[in-house]
Design a protein around this motif. Structure first.
Motif, PDB file in Angstrom:
ATOM      1  N   GLY A   4       0.510  -0.755   0.010  1.00 21.52           N
ATOM      2  CA  GLY A   4      -0.140   0.361  -0.190  1.00 21.52           C
ATOM      3  C   GLY A   4       0.985   0.723  -0.009  1.00 21.52           C
ATOM      4  O   GLY A   4       2.059   1.560   0.952  1.00 21.52           O
ATOM      5  N   ILE A   5       0.521   2.549  -1.255  1.00 19.65           N
ATOM      6  CA  ILE A   5       1.489   3.772  -0.816  1.00 19.65           C
ATOM      7  C   ILE A   5       0.856   4.655  -0.207  1.00 19.65           C
ATOM      8  O   ILE A   5      -1.293   4.688   0.020  1.00 19.65           O
ATOM      9  CB  ILE A   5       1.314   4.114  -2.138  1.00 19.65           C
ATOM     10  N   ILE A   6       0.853   4.890   1.162  1.00 19.20           N
ATOM     11  CA  ILE A   6       0.332   6.033   2.019  1.00 19.20           C
ATOM     12  C   ILE A   6       1.158   6.979   2.478  1.00 19.20           C
ATOM     13  O   ILE A   6       2.217   7.282   1.753  1.00 19.20           O
ATOM     14  CB  ILE A   6       0.458   4.648   3.436  1.00 19.20           C
ATOM     15  N   GLY A   7       0.591   8.250   2.697  1.00 19.97           N
ATOM     16  CA  GLY A   7       1.093   9.728   3.389  1.00 19.97           C
ATOM     17  C   GLY A   7      -0.209  10.258   3.175  1.00 19.97           C
ATOM     18  O   GLY A   7      -1.697   9.611   3.701  1.00 19.97           O
ATOM     19  N   LEU A   8       0.226  12.072   4.119  1.00 16.85           N
ATOM     20  CA  LEU A   8      -0.237  12.880   4.179  1.00 16.85           C
ATOM     21  C   LEU A   8      -1.527  12.856   2.273  1.00 16.85           C
ATOM     22  O   LEU A   8      -0.765  12.640   1.723  1.00 16.85           O
ATOM     23  CB  LEU A   8       0.272  14.167   4.867  1.00 16.85           C
ATOM     24  N   PRO A   9      -2.519  13.824   2.851  1.00 17.53           N
ATOM     25  CA  PRO A   9      -2.477  13.641   1.786  1.00 17.53           C
ATOM     26  C   PRO A   9      -1.945  15.381   0.452  1.00 17.53           C
ATOM     27  O   PRO A   9      -1.078  16.074   1.207  1.00 17.53           O
ATOM     28  CB  PRO A   9      -3.571  15.214   2.072  1.00 17.53           C
ATOM     29  N   ASN A  10      -1.506  15.715  -0.876  1.00 18.41           N
ATOM     30  CA  ASN A  10      -0.969  16.301  -1.383  1.00 18.41           C
ATOM     31  C   ASN A  10       1.072  16.115  -1.503  1.00 18.41           C
ATOM     32  O   ASN A  10       1.355  17.118  -1.465  1.00 18.41           O
ATOM     33  CB  ASN A  10      -1.525  17.595  -0.991  1.00 18.41           C
ATOM     34  N   VAL A  11       0.952  14.881  -1.527  1.00 18.53           N
ATOM     35  CA  VAL A  11       2.786  14.919  -1.338  1.00 18.53           C
ATOM     36  C   VAL A  11       2.952  13.642  -2.105  1.00 18.53           C
ATOM     37  O   VAL A  11       4.426  13.755  -2.430  1.00 18.53           O
ATOM     38  CB  VAL A  11       2.979  13.602   0.488  1.00 18.53           C
ATOM     39  N   GLY A  12       1.940  13.367  -3.203  1.00 18.28           N
ATOM     40  CA  GLY A  12       2.429  12.471  -4.522  1.00 18.28           C
ATOM     41  C   GLY A  12       2.085  10.831  -4.634  1.00 18.28           C
ATOM     42  O   GLY A  12       2.853  10.666  -5.523  1.00 18.28           O
ATOM     43  N   LYS A  13       1.675  10.714  -3.736  1.00 16.34           N
ATOM     44  CA  LYS A  13       1.255   9.058  -3.650  1.00 16.34           C
ATOM     45  C   LYS A  13       0.454   9.147  -5.053  1.00 16.34           C
ATOM     46  O   LYS A  13       1.140   7.968  -5.611  1.00 16.34           O
ATOM     47  CB  LYS A  13      -0.236   8.896  -2.389  1.00 16.34           C
ATOM     48  N   PHE A 100       4.174   1.099   1.506  1.00 17.41           N
ATOM     49  CA  PHE A 100       5.239   2.135   1.221  1.00 17.41           C
ATOM     50  C   PHE A 100       4.356   3.159   1.750  1.00 17.41           C
ATOM     51  O   PHE A 100       3.886   4.713   0.964  1.00 17.41           O
ATOM     52  CB  PHE A 100       5.687   2.573  -0.007  1.00 17.41           C
ATOM     53  N   HIS A 101       5.132   4.092   1.985  1.00 10.24           N
ATOM     54  CA  HIS A 101       5.057   5.235   2.890  1.00 10.24           C
ATOM     55  C   HIS A 101       6.176   6.811   2.462  1.00 10.24           C
ATOM     56  O   HIS A 101       6.851   6.869   2.639  1.00 10.24           O
ATOM     57  CB  HIS A 101       5.406   6.029   4.852  1.00 10.24           C
ATOM     58  N   ILE A 102       5.373   7.734   1.460  1.00 17.68           N
ATOM     59  CA  ILE A 102       5.294   8.373   1.092  1.00 17.68           C
ATOM     60  C   ILE A 102       5.180   9.849   1.970  1.00 17.68           C
ATOM     61  O   ILE A 102       5.056  10.340   1.806  1.00 17.68           O
ATOM     62  CB  ILE A 102       4.333   8.502  -0.536  1.00 17.68           C
ATOM     63  N   VAL A 103       6.771  10.734   1.558  1.00 18.55           N
ATOM     64  CA  VAL A 103       7.193  11.543   2.062  1.00 18.55           C
ATOM     65  C   VAL A 103       7.043  12.527   1.100  1.00 18.55           C
ATOM     66  O   VAL A 103       8.224  12.311   0.703  1.00 18.55           O
ATOM     67  CB  VAL A 103       8.049  11.695   3.271  1.00 18.55           C
ATOM     68  N   ARG A 104       6.617  13.389   0.826  1.00 17.50           N
ATOM     69  CA  ARG A 104       7.516  15.335   0.227  1.00 17.50           C
ATOM     70  C   ARG A 104       8.669  15.972   0.854  1.00 17.50           C
ATOM     71  O   ARG A 104       8.617  16.628   1.924  1.00 17.50           O
ATOM     72  CB  ARG A 104       5.656  16.387   0.692  1.00 17.50           C
ATOM     73  N   VAL A 198       7.421  -1.086   6.494  1.00 16.40           N
ATOM     74  CA  VAL A 198       7.711   0.036   5.850  1.00 16.40           C
ATOM     75  C   VAL A 198       8.462   0.541   5.319  1.00 16.40           C
ATOM     76  O   VAL A 198      10.296   0.315   6.083  1.00 16.40           O
ATOM     77  CB  VAL A 198       7.492   1.208   7.294  1.00 16.40           C
ATOM     78  N   VAL A 199       9.191   1.058   4.449  1.00 15.93           N
ATOM     79  CA  VAL A 199       9.839   2.012   3.454  1.00 15.93           C
ATOM     80  C   VAL A 199       9.014   3.257   3.329  1.00 15.93           C
ATOM     81  O   VAL A 199       7.931   3.534   2.868  1.00 15.93           O
ATOM     82  CB  VAL A 199       9.947   0.867   1.934  1.00 15.93           C
ATOM     83  N   TYR A 200      10.374   4.426   3.774  1.00 18.82           N
ATOM     84  CA  TYR A 200       9.721   6.172   3.383  1.00 18.82           C
ATOM     85  C   TYR A 200      10.612   6.084   1.657  1.00 18.82           C
ATOM     86  O   TYR A 200      11.562   5.763   2.120  1.00 18.82           O
ATOM     87  CB  TYR A 200      10.493   6.084   4.238  1.00 18.82           C
ATOM     88  N   ILE A 201       9.214   6.254   1.769  1.00 12.75           N
ATOM     89  CA  ILE A 201       9.459   6.998  -0.411  1.00 12.75           C
ATOM     90  C   ILE A 201      10.057   8.109   0.066  1.00 12.75           C
ATOM     91  O   ILE A 201       9.029   9.321  -0.095  1.00 12.75           O
ATOM     92  CB  ILE A 201       8.677   6.000  -0.910  1.00 12.75           C
ATOM     93  N   CYS A 202      11.179   9.086  -0.046  1.00 14.24           N
ATOM     94  CA  CYS A 202      11.272  10.438  -0.133  1.00 14.24           C
ATOM     95  C   CYS A 202      10.784  10.959  -1.849  1.00 14.24           C
ATOM     96  O   CYS A 202      11.367  11.135  -2.423  1.00 14.24           O
ATOM     97  CB  CYS A 202      12.589  10.887   0.690  1.00 14.24           C
ATOM     98  N   ASN A 203       9.606  11.846  -2.017  1.00 16.97           N
ATOM     99  CA  ASN A 203       9.582  12.328  -2.915  1.00 16.97           C
ATOM    100  C   ASN A 203      10.153  13.383  -3.561  1.00 16.97           C
ATOM    101  O   ASN A 203       9.500  14.579  -2.728  1.00 16.97           O
ATOM    102  CB  ASN A 203       7.614  12.421  -3.381  1.00 16.97           C
ATOM    103  N   VAL A 204      10.591  13.922  -3.861  1.00 23.72           N
ATOM    104  CA  VAL A 204      12.017  14.393  -4.509  1.00 23.72           C
ATOM    105  C   VAL A 204      12.099  15.320  -6.140  1.00 23.72           C
ATOM    106  O   VAL A 204      11.321  14.714  -6.576  1.00 23.72           O
ATOM    107  CB  VAL A 204      13.588  14.173  -3.864  1.00 23.72           C
ATOM    108  N   ASP A 205      12.577  16.769  -5.947  1.00 18.56           N
ATOM    109  CA  ASP A 205      12.357  17.353  -7.276  1.00 18.56           C
ATOM    110  C   ASP A 205      13.769  16.529  -7.980  1.00 18.56           C
ATOM    111  O   ASP A 205      14.398  15.644  -7.525  1.00 18.56           O
ATOM    112  CB  ASP A 205      12.126  19.201  -7.040  1.00 18.56           C
ATOM    113  N   GLU A 206      13.555  17.026  -9.243  1.00 17.33           N
ATOM    114  CA  GLU A 206      14.212  16.752 -10.460  1.00 17.33           C
ATOM    115  C   GLU A 206      16.252  16.373 -10.076  1.00 17.33           C
ATOM    116  O   GLU A 206      16.537  15.377  -9.996  1.00 17.33           O
ATOM    117  CB  GLU A 206      14.328  17.282 -11.800  1.00 17.33           C
ATOM    118  N   SER A 207      16.460  17.613  -9.572  1.00 12.07           N
ATOM    119  CA  SER A 207      17.890  17.819  -8.978  1.00 12.07           C
ATOM    120  C   SER A 207      18.206  17.500  -7.984  1.00 12.07           C
ATOM    121  O   SER A 207      18.994  16.990  -7.360  1.00 12.07           O
ATOM    122  CB  SER A 207      17.222  19.276  -8.337  1.00 12.07           C
ATOM    123  N   SER A 208      17.431  16.252  -7.320  1.00 10.25           N
ATOM    124  CA  SER A 208      17.389  15.917  -5.862  1.00 10.25           C
ATOM    125  C   SER A 208      17.200  14.078  -5.783  1.00 10.25           C
ATOM    126  O   SER A 208      17.531  13.757  -4.987  1.00 10.25           O
ATOM    127  CB  SER A 208      16.915  16.400  -4.177  1.00 10.25           C
TER     128      SER A 208
END
Length: 361
Positions: A4-13, A100-104, A198-208
């Motif tokens: 399951g992909i989880i996270g707060l709203p609006n983090v890119g899930k 899979f915990h998506i974090v902005r 749990v795996v924390y997935i850091c949703n990063v910008d292109e440069s990161s």
């Protein structure tokens, strides 16, 4: 395998879900709760070994292993008490094997953050607190029931296990690693979220996307302290990759970004790792297929993933390691060189084994 992909709203899930599944079935929008009902998609598990095997056995059909990804609605503070989508959200989480915990981990004034700030560790703690409260509620209710009716030693043991679990969760400690396998096995009957890897997935910008940034460093420190895994993935990059149909063009794009493989491959590999999964194969002229089992599975149980009758009537398994199958150009060559083994009920299936089961019902 169901993650399951989880996270707060609006983090890119949902954006990441669509990219990983190469579709647009999940609504990706710049407002909370764009996803209400969970979106689910089966994706093929990338396995380069299938191509090598198919070049040898020339099957009519190739069936890779499948990996189910579920995009679950965003959780907010107070969900355990019914805020946001509340218990509906939590019930969806209980049905998956891993999270899979998506974090902005990027700044963008055009994309709203539900807490009006970018603080990924606090984001993680908000969700973890809600999941813990939900599990505590379940444990305490069952604890009271068991304590009233406990008669046997087994009942008393169950009460003790629940007491330990309540104490650990209340003190913000993980159940995995602090409880024995038999205790975890019993607690699994309650579908506790706290037990799920749990795996924390850091949703990063292109440069990161390659080396991360100040936000991802904080998450890596947090995950290390909590014995969890971390992946750096740019949902934006993955979304662009998913629009490229030609595999060579896709690889060229990845290389231009300094990446060697897609986020999907990294997510699935990490999912296999945390769930302790491996694949074995059945190969023939009609069909080449990958089967997913837990590492340590014995041959009869592995046969049971194909059909329960094969487990019940298991006799033996004709087994060739992947390397021996390829090196000897298939089953006939492996047999001639003495690389085909007859394994019995006590054989622990290895990753990449090519197997043919003999059974009698």
């Amino acid at each position: 395998m169901k993650c399951g992909i989880i996270g707060l709203p609006n983090v890119g899930k949902s954006t990441l879900f669509n990219a990983l599944c190469e579709n647009e079935q999940a609504l990706a929008a710049n407002y909370p709760f764009a996803t209400i009902d969970p979106n689910s998609s089966l994706v093929r598990v990338p396995d380069d070994r299938l191509k090598k095997l198919s070049n040898i056995c020339n099957p009519q059909k190739i069936i890779p292993a499948a990996f189910e990804i579920v995009d679950i609605a965003g959780l907010v503070k107070g969900a355990s008490k019914g805020e946001g989508l509340g218990n509906a959200f939590l019930s969806h989480i209980r049905s998956v094997n891993a999270l899979f915990h998506i974090v902005r981990c990027f700044e963008d004034s055009d994309i709203q953050h539900v807490e009006n700030r970018i603080d990924p560790v606090t984001d993680i703690q908000i969700i973890n607190a809600e999941l813990a409260l939900s599990d505590l509620d379940i444990l305490e209710k069952n604890y009271q029931k068991l304590k009233k009716v406990q008669k046997t030693d087994d009942d008393k043991r169950k009460v003790q296990i629940i007491e330990r679990a309540i104490d650990l969760i209340s003190n913000e400690k993980k159940l995995l690693g602090n409880l024995g396998n038999d205790e975890i096995e019993y607690l699994n009957t309650y579908q506790l979220i706290s037990i799920k890897p749990v795996v924390y997935i850091c949703n990063v910008d292109e440069s990161s996307a390659l080396s991360g940034n100040e936000f991802t460093k904080k998450i890596e420190d947090y995950a290390k302290d909590n014995k969890s895994e971390v992946l750096l993935i740019s949902a934006k990059i993955e979304s662009e990759i998913s629009q490229i149909a030609d595999e060579k063009d896709k690889q060229d794009f990845l290389e231009s970004m300094g990446l060697s493989e897609t986020g999907l491959k990294r997510v699935i590999r990490k999912g296999y790792e945390i769930l302790n999964y491996i694949n074995y194969f059945t190969a023939g002229e009609k069909e080449l297929r990958a089967w997913t089992i837990i590492k340590g599975t014995m041959a009869p149980s592995a046969a049971g993933t194909i059909h329960s009758d094969m487990e019940k009537g298991f006799i033996r398994a004709e087994t060739i390691s992947f390397d021996d199958y390829v090196a000897n150009n298939g089953e006939s060559g492996a047999k001639e060189k003495g690389k085909l083994r007859l394994e019995g009920k006590e054989y622990e299936v290895k990753d990449g084994d090519v197997m043919h089961f003999l059974f009698n019902v």
